[in-house]
Scaffold this motif. Sequence first.
Motif, mmCIF file in Angstrom:
data_model
loop_
_atom_site.group_PDB
_atom_site.id
_atom_site.type_symbol
_atom_site.label_atom_id
_atom_site.label_comp_id
_atom_site.label_asym_id
_atom_site.label_seq_id
_atom_site.Cartn_x
_atom_site.Cartn_y
_atom_site.Cartn_z
ATOM 1 N N UNK A 175 -50.489 9.286 -105.588
ATOM 2 C CA UNK A 175 -49.362 10.028 -105.024
ATOM 3 C C UNK A 175 -49.754 10.817 -103.800
ATOM 4 N N UNK A 176 -50.919 11.451 -103.851
ATOM 5 C CA UNK A 176 -51.357 12.270 -102.716
ATOM 6 C C UNK A 176 -51.807 11.395 -101.548
ATOM 7 N N UNK A 177 -52.327 10.211 -101.808
ATOM 8 C CA UNK A 177 -52.656 9.276 -100.733
ATOM 9 C C UNK A 177 -51.402 8.913 -99.949
ATOM 10 N N UNK A 178 -50.347 8.602 -100.659
ATOM 11 C CA UNK A 178 -49.087 8.239 -100.002
ATOM 12 C C UNK A 178 -48.534 9.407 -99.197
ATOM 13 N N UNK A 179 -48.541 10.608 -99.795
ATOM 14 C CA UNK A 179 -48.005 11.785 -99.105
ATOM 15 C C UNK A 179 -48.811 12.114 -97.849
ATOM 16 N N UNK A 180 -50.119 11.957 -97.926
ATOM 17 C CA UNK A 180 -50.947 12.231 -96.746
ATOM 18 C C UNK A 180 -50.624 11.264 -95.623
ATOM 19 N N UNK A 181 -50.392 9.985 -95.965
ATOM 20 C CA UNK A 181 -50.048 9.005 -94.942
ATOM 21 C C UNK A 181 -48.702 9.263 -94.303
ATOM 22 N N UNK A 182 -47.782 9.893 -95.047
ATOM 23 C CA UNK A 182 -46.439 10.169 -94.521
ATOM 24 C C UNK A 182 -46.380 11.435 -93.679
ATOM 25 N N UNK A 183 -47.351 12.313 -93.833
ATOM 26 C CA UNK A 183 -47.322 13.632 -93.184
ATOM 27 C C UNK A 183 -48.085 13.582 -91.862
ATOM 28 N N UNK A 184 -47.421 13.859 -90.737
ATOM 29 C CA UNK A 184 -48.115 13.802 -89.441
ATOM 30 C C UNK A 184 -49.202 14.863 -89.283
ATOM 31 N N UNK A 185 -49.165 15.896 -90.125
ATOM 32 C CA UNK A 185 -50.188 16.940 -90.042
ATOM 33 C C UNK A 185 -51.373 16.669 -90.954
ATOM 34 N N UNK A 186 -51.309 15.568 -91.678
ATOM 35 C CA UNK A 186 -52.405 15.208 -92.563
ATOM 36 C C UNK A 186 -52.988 13.859 -92.138
ATOM 37 N N UNK A 187 -54.079 13.466 -92.792
ATOM 38 C CA UNK A 187 -54.798 12.262 -92.379
ATOM 39 C C UNK A 187 -55.149 11.434 -93.611
ATOM 40 N N UNK A 188 -54.797 10.152 -93.573
ATOM 41 C CA UNK A 188 -55.162 9.216 -94.628
ATOM 42 C C UNK A 188 -56.131 8.184 -94.065
ATOM 43 N N UNK A 189 -57.359 8.188 -94.607
ATOM 44 C CA UNK A 189 -58.396 7.243 -94.185
ATOM 45 C C UNK A 189 -58.685 6.307 -95.346
ATOM 46 N N UNK A 190 -58.587 5.016 -95.098
ATOM 47 C CA UNK A 190 -58.844 3.999 -96.129
ATOM 48 C C UNK A 190 -60.002 3.129 -95.682
ATOM 49 N N UNK A 191 -61.039 3.052 -96.521
ATOM 50 C CA UNK A 191 -62.153 2.151 -96.244
ATOM 51 C C UNK A 191 -61.940 0.869 -97.038
ATOM 52 N N UNK A 192 -61.674 -0.216 -96.324
ATOM 53 C CA UNK A 192 -61.475 -1.519 -96.949
ATOM 54 C C UNK A 192 -62.820 -2.237 -96.973
ATOM 55 N N UNK A 193 -63.442 -2.245 -98.148
ATOM 56 C CA UNK A 193 -64.763 -2.843 -98.293
ATOM 57 C C UNK A 193 -64.686 -4.274 -98.779
ATOM 58 N N UNK A 194 -65.446 -5.154 -98.154
ATOM 59 C CA UNK A 194 -65.412 -6.572 -98.519
ATOM 60 C C UNK A 194 -65.817 -6.810 -99.968
ATOM 61 N N UNK A 195 -66.621 -5.900 -100.543
ATOM 62 C CA UNK A 195 -67.093 -6.089 -101.906
ATOM 63 C C UNK A 195 -66.195 -5.499 -102.972
ATOM 64 N N UNK A 196 -65.073 -4.906 -102.566
ATOM 65 C CA UNK A 196 -64.161 -4.321 -103.551
ATOM 66 C C UNK A 196 -63.164 -5.374 -104.020
ATOM 67 N N UNK A 197 -63.044 -5.581 -105.325
ATOM 68 C CA UNK A 197 -62.152 -6.637 -105.827
ATOM 69 C C UNK A 197 -60.683 -6.304 -105.616
ATOM 70 N N UNK A 198 -59.886 -7.343 -105.479
ATOM 71 C CA UNK A 198 -58.432 -7.178 -105.414
ATOM 72 C C UNK A 198 -57.894 -7.138 -106.836
ATOM 73 N N UNK A 199 -57.263 -6.026 -107.180
ATOM 74 C CA UNK A 199 -56.656 -5.875 -108.497
ATOM 75 C C UNK A 199 -55.188 -5.519 -108.319
ATOM 76 N N UNK A 200 -54.473 -5.412 -109.437
ATOM 77 C CA UNK A 200 -53.017 -5.292 -109.363
ATOM 78 C C UNK A 200 -52.514 -4.211 -110.311
#
Length: 438
Positions: free
Chosen positions: A132-157
Amino acid sequence: MPPQMLSPHDAAALVQPRDTIGLPLGPGQPPALLQALGERDDFVDLRVAGALLAVGTELFSRPGVHYLSGFFGPFERALRDQGANISFAPADFRRFAPLLRARPPRVMVTAAAPPDADGWCSLSLHAGGTIGELVLAGEDPDRLLIVEAGDGFPQTFGLAPEHRHALHVDQIDVLVRTPSAPLALPEAAAGDVDEAIAGHARRFIPEGATLQTGIGSIPSAIATRLATDEGGGYGLHSEMFTDGCMRLHQAGKVTNRKGHLDGVSVTTFAFGSQELYDWLDGNRDIAFLPVEVVNAPEAIMANRDMITINGALAVDIHGQIVADTIGGAQFSGIGGSEDFISVPGLSVAQRSLVCLPATATVDGAVRSRIVPWFEAGAVVTTPRHQVDVIVTEFGAAELEGLTVHQRGKALAAVAHPDFRDELLEAAERASRGHSPVA
């Protein structure tokens, strides 16, 4: 709007010398980004909130950095012992999300799998209390959401549409592409004591039960026994997904006809071996959901024949449990154990097993983990009225509905024989509501 594509070093430079960062628990933490942050030495007042570190980084040894952890692991204990500025916040796992919401960090970070063809980055091994806080940070222009997409991280659902367990690239401020992979933990080897405990625990697990297990050699031994024994038709509804859970699937013992969220094994994070991570990649039989969904009492209660399996460090004759401290010093954390210990007691069909070896060796001396009373400074994790079954290598003590005297006698029977007399004496003193203390 597409995210900025930055290197770990350039993304780390966006964090201010005075700033706040929110981290997911354990396998949700971005390795290369945290390592890049650890290369900086200009922090004046950086406050980082997280739990169960799973990344080696110099960040938390730097002057001007304070780390607030909700769950200690080996990295936290090492930092504390080295004199780092680290604090522990007593909170169960379900409280992580509201605590973040009450004091929202300016910067939220997470690890993820690389974007798929439609731009969705799976949150991989961790849903937990941060989505929830990841989403809110991405929506807020005064906050910052940084995502590290690592090749070794599995895709889950997750379970779409409400719990997709992914962020779209358009929700992300900064995307960091790296070859990084999650920390892999070797599967714990079970010894003779673990196998004996597993044998006693096994009789409480009926065919078709819904299971929750933690990490370690005892849950692994129980899962292995279930995978190789007759019977099956199990469901999995477990805060943590482990190698043992995978073994049950591989043995064909999991059907997930559990009466709640049927058809999938439910979890909020996974931690284990590289084999586990490879097996989870692309596997839609596992649903990663937020902790407030997985650990909700009503969700646990909705499962058929819920059997929970957790650990402890010590138990007194009242049935109180110490599970996250040793001598008052923080060792681990509360996590979700309280949810999975207390809730099954509200149903006759559900059982909660707390498993531990009867003794521990401390400074060369053998000590009982079942004690007449806790010494001054002990921190109780689970109150006595929530405890159902205590299992050691000597048997199982069913405590619900027993008097303190009866509890003491039942616990003495599963303690090491060398310590039974003092437990029985304390239980006798506790008759009719008296104190067990001499």
